[in-house]
Enzyme design. Structure first.
Site, PDB file in Angstrom:
ATOM      1  N   TYR A  37      12.523  63.499  47.781  1.00  0.00           N
ATOM      2  CA  TYR A  37      11.902  63.139  49.087  1.00  0.00           C
ATOM      3  C   TYR A  37      10.063  63.671  49.038  1.00  0.00           C
ATOM      4  O   TYR A  37       9.420  65.179  50.288  1.00  0.00           O
ATOM      5  CB  TYR A  37      12.215  63.579  50.379  1.00  0.00           C
ATOM      6  N   ASP A  74      23.649  63.228  57.825  1.00  0.00           N
ATOM      7  CA  ASP A  74      22.445  62.561  57.952  1.00  0.00           C
ATOM      8  C   ASP A  74      22.847  60.959  58.586  1.00  0.00           C
ATOM      9  O   ASP A  74      22.334  59.841  58.708  1.00  0.00           O
ATOM     10  CB  ASP A  74      21.278  62.358  57.340  1.00  0.00           C
ATOM     11  N   GLU A 133      24.810  65.471  47.702  1.00  0.00           N
ATOM     12  CA  GLU A 133      24.053  66.571  48.191  1.00  0.00           C
ATOM     13  C   GLU A 133      25.155  67.726  47.761  1.00  0.00           C
ATOM     14  O   GLU A 133      24.856  68.379  49.042  1.00  0.00           O
ATOM     15  CB  GLU A 133      22.997  66.372  49.087  1.00  0.00           C
ATOM     16  N   GLU A 147      17.972  59.044  45.420  1.00  0.00           N
ATOM     17  CA  GLU A 147      17.507  58.548  46.583  1.00  0.00           C
ATOM     18  C   GLU A 147      15.780  59.080  46.462  1.00  0.00           C
ATOM     19  O   GLU A 147      15.365  59.775  46.026  1.00  0.00           O
ATOM     20  CB  GLU A 147      17.916  59.687  47.796  1.00  0.00           C
TER      21      GLU A 147
END
Length: 670
Positions: free
Chosen positions: A529, A235, A476, A565
């Site tokens: 997240y 991303d 990831e 994160e």
């Protein structure tokens, strides 16, 4: 040979050509396949060691060395032929690039994508060509005892380099330097002019780092013939070009090729182990001198290997952990050849130790808590191009907010950034470009061979930086896939063999019970997240879900955990009360809910928190991104959002809890 699909080096093809049956056996995880793969990996390690036997010291000036920066304005041409191969077919490197067709100005270092008003250049995939004429000092060429080296700080992702039409090197991968001795080429041609040509290809395949795929669109009712797109699983925008300075530098023919330093201490005695490699002389006399910041010699030794003993040592401490952080000694290495020629190289040295227990991360035997950021090399216009004003601004912002650490997400940053971190005491988790490993085909032998090489290059470049306290081998990955266990076992083991003084990790977003690589790392780094990608809008669930996450990971692995994160997008200036997604209030609320859990768990086994992200950054165009990712606590122009002030208050409060800061540092007045 140089078509768009071709990125794998000849050495990789030779050492890791493996038949389809072997790959299928590896994926199925049979014991016979593992034995076969281990034999292949042994060959890989031998190949890697042979390919990377030379050092990669950062070019610095000394009594025996000179550096000439040839960055600046270059000329540029994109190869827009259907196969992107015209430049090689017509041998653009053999004559001035302007004679081959239209060229434009291009600054180096910079990404080429945002420099023009041309959308085709912004989104270009394939070969681009750079060229610059430079003058080489006559004394460099005339003195045959002088070695002349051309070095590229990084180029994305596959590069071929010529000097005066002669190929001098090629390099697979971005983010890391490569160089070539061009002394012979320059002395074969008349005059002092040097035409440097660099062809760079940003194509990503299943076997590159990061990986990607080229997809050709075959529906002629929707796409013209030959139309293709570059697919990726990360991303951030796939910026390309020559991203770091291009340098010419000299050394004597008999020169210091590499230096390896490891440090420890006991009570007030510091120990600096060193290993110096000299090329061009088999009997060079080596002298090593360590000096304090006031210029006093504190230790010295003769020989290419040894240990320096420093009495009343000043340790290298992280920012906000000690009243005298980031203390650096200066190590001068002199190598004198049989003919009396001497090479001199000076290396900053920070004396410190790093250890990991089941619940703590220790720097100099004291618990260290990561309160920091994730970053990107990303800015308006320049893209990923190195820029000193931006670097200094970012360090000022990190120190202003009380951050003591950052991760080089998701690739190695410029060496100058690590040097800044050494001088300012900012701790670094140094990450390789292993981001977006989502396709099972990217766990094959060719991919693993390249990944091993990249880690070798990364450790070779960054091993002497005291700010670097941990290696990250991936971000990831699809670590629940069957081949991931063997892949990461070998990758982590190889990285440890390169450097036993630092822990090794990778960043995971997989389920704790299915992550096949987690057993091999030293620290668990988890991305999550909650209330954003999962249960969007429901911040009331963060506490329960985050507590469960931590307890599950620690319960299974009994290793310290970093929340590597977390965060939420916030469009600057967008407000809502009650908070709604994409507003600054929502970002603050998400952070506050995470912090409540961090404050509980850091008393147990959580050793750090790194916000995603330090600043907004560019991504590819999609329906979920409005001109980039907006999870930064600063805008892309480095202006603070509400979340920046929240983190500033929190980070300074955590730092002040240690009780070791002088009075002037207890208030964030920087």
């Amino acid at each position: 040979m140089y078509k768009i699909e071709r990125l794998t080096s000849r050495a990789q093809r030779k050492c890791f050509s493996v038949n389809k049956q072997t790959v299928e056996q590896r994926v199925m995880g049979s014991s016979g396949a593992e034995r076969a793969a281990e034999r292949l990996l042994l060959a890989a390690l031998c190949s890697v060691c042979q390919a990377l036997q030379d050092g990669m010291l950062f070019p610095t000036e000394s009594p025996s060395r000179e550096v000439k920066d040839v960055s600046g304005l270059w000329i540029f041409r994109a190869d827009e032929s259907p196969e992107r191969s015209r430049g090689f077919e017509q041998q653009w490197y053999k004559s001035p690039l302007a004679e081959t067709g239209p060229v434009i100005d291009m600054p180096v270092p910079s990404s080429y994508n945002d420099i023009t008003q041309d959308a085709q250049i912004r989104d270009f995939i394939g070969w681009v060509w750079y060229e610059k004429d430079v003058w080489v000092p006559a004394r460099w060429i005339q003195d045959r005892g002088t070695r002349i080296v051309l070095r590229v700080g990084s180029a994305h992702y596959y590069s071929v380099l010529w000097v005066n039409g002669v190929k001098v090197t090629e390099h697979v991968g971005g983010h890391l330097p490569f160089e070539a001795d061009i002394s012979g080429v320059l002395r074969q041609t008349s005059g002092n002019q040097c035409r440097i040509t660099i062809a760079v290809n940003n194509t990503l395949t299943l076997e590159t780092l990061p990986p990607g795929t080229i997809q050709y669109m075959t529906d002629r009712s929707r796409y013209p013939a030959g139309y293709f797109v570059q697919n990726t699983n990360f991303d951030f925008f796939n910026y390309a070009g020559i991203h770091r300075p291009v340098l010419l530098y000299t050394t004597p023919k008999a020169h210091i090729d590499d230096i390896t330093v490891e440090t420890t201490f006991s009570d007030n005695i510091g120990l600096v182990s060193f290993n110096v490699s000299v090329l061009g002389s088999s009997k060079a006399a080596v002298k090593v001198t360590l000096s304090a910041q006031d210029g006093r010699c504190v230790a010295s030794a003769d020989g290419s290997r040894g240990v320096l003993k420093v009495t009343d040592v000043n340790l290298w401490w992280p920012y906000l952990m000690h009243e005298n952080p980031a203390y650096l000694y200066s190590m001068e290495v002199q190598a004198t050849a049989e003919d009396g020629q001497t090479d001199v190289y000076t290396l900053p040295v920070g004396i410190r130790t790093v250890k990991v227990t089941s619940t703590q991360f220790l720097i100099n035997n004291k618990p260290f808590y990561f309160h920091g950021v994730n970053k990107h090399e990303d800015a308006d216009i320049r893209g990923k191009g190195f820029d000193w004003p931006l670097v200094v601004k970012d360090f000022n912002l990190m120190k202003w907010m009380g951050a003591n650490s950052f991760r080089t997400s998701h690739y190695p940053y410029a060496e100058e950034i690590l040097q800044m971190a050494d001088r300012h005491g900012i701790v670094i988790i140094d990450e390789c470009p292993g981001v977006g490993i989502k396709d099972i085909r990217s766990f094959g032998n060719v991919s693993l061979a390249h990944h091993l090489t990249v880690m070798e290059e990364l450790v070779r470049r960054d091993k002497n930086h005291p700010s670097v306290v941990m290696w990250s081998v991936a971000n990831e990955p699809a670590s629940e896939m069957p081949p991931a266990g063997f892949y990461f076992k070998e990758l982590v083991s190889h990285t440890r063999s390169l450097d036993s003084s630092r822990p090794v990790t990778y960043i995971t977003a997989s389920n704790y019970a299915r992550d096949l690589g987690a057993p091999y790392v030293d620290v668990i780094c988890v991305n999550s997240y909650f209330s954003w990608y999962q249960d969007p809008g429901h911040t009331e669930l963060i506490g329960l879900q985050l507590n469960t996450q931590f307890d599950n990971w620690y319960g299974k692995y009994q290793k310290p955990i970093i929340q590597s994160e977390y965060g939420a997008d916030a469009v600057p200036g967008l407000h809502s009360d009650p908070p709604m997604m994409f507003t600054e209030e929502y970002q603050k609320t998400v952070l506050q809910n995470y912090h409540n859990v961090f404050d509980q768990k850091r008393k147990e086994f959580v050793i750090g928190e790194l916000i995603w992200n330090f600043a907004d950054f560019m991504t590819s165009q999609s329906i979920i991104r409005v001109v980039g990712n907006k999870k930064g606590i600063f805008t892309r122009q480095r202006q603070p959002k509400a979340g920046a002030f929240l983190l500033r208050e929190r980070y300074w409060r955590i730092a002040n809890e240690t009780g070791v800061l002088p009075t002037w540092a207890r208030y964030p007045c920087l």
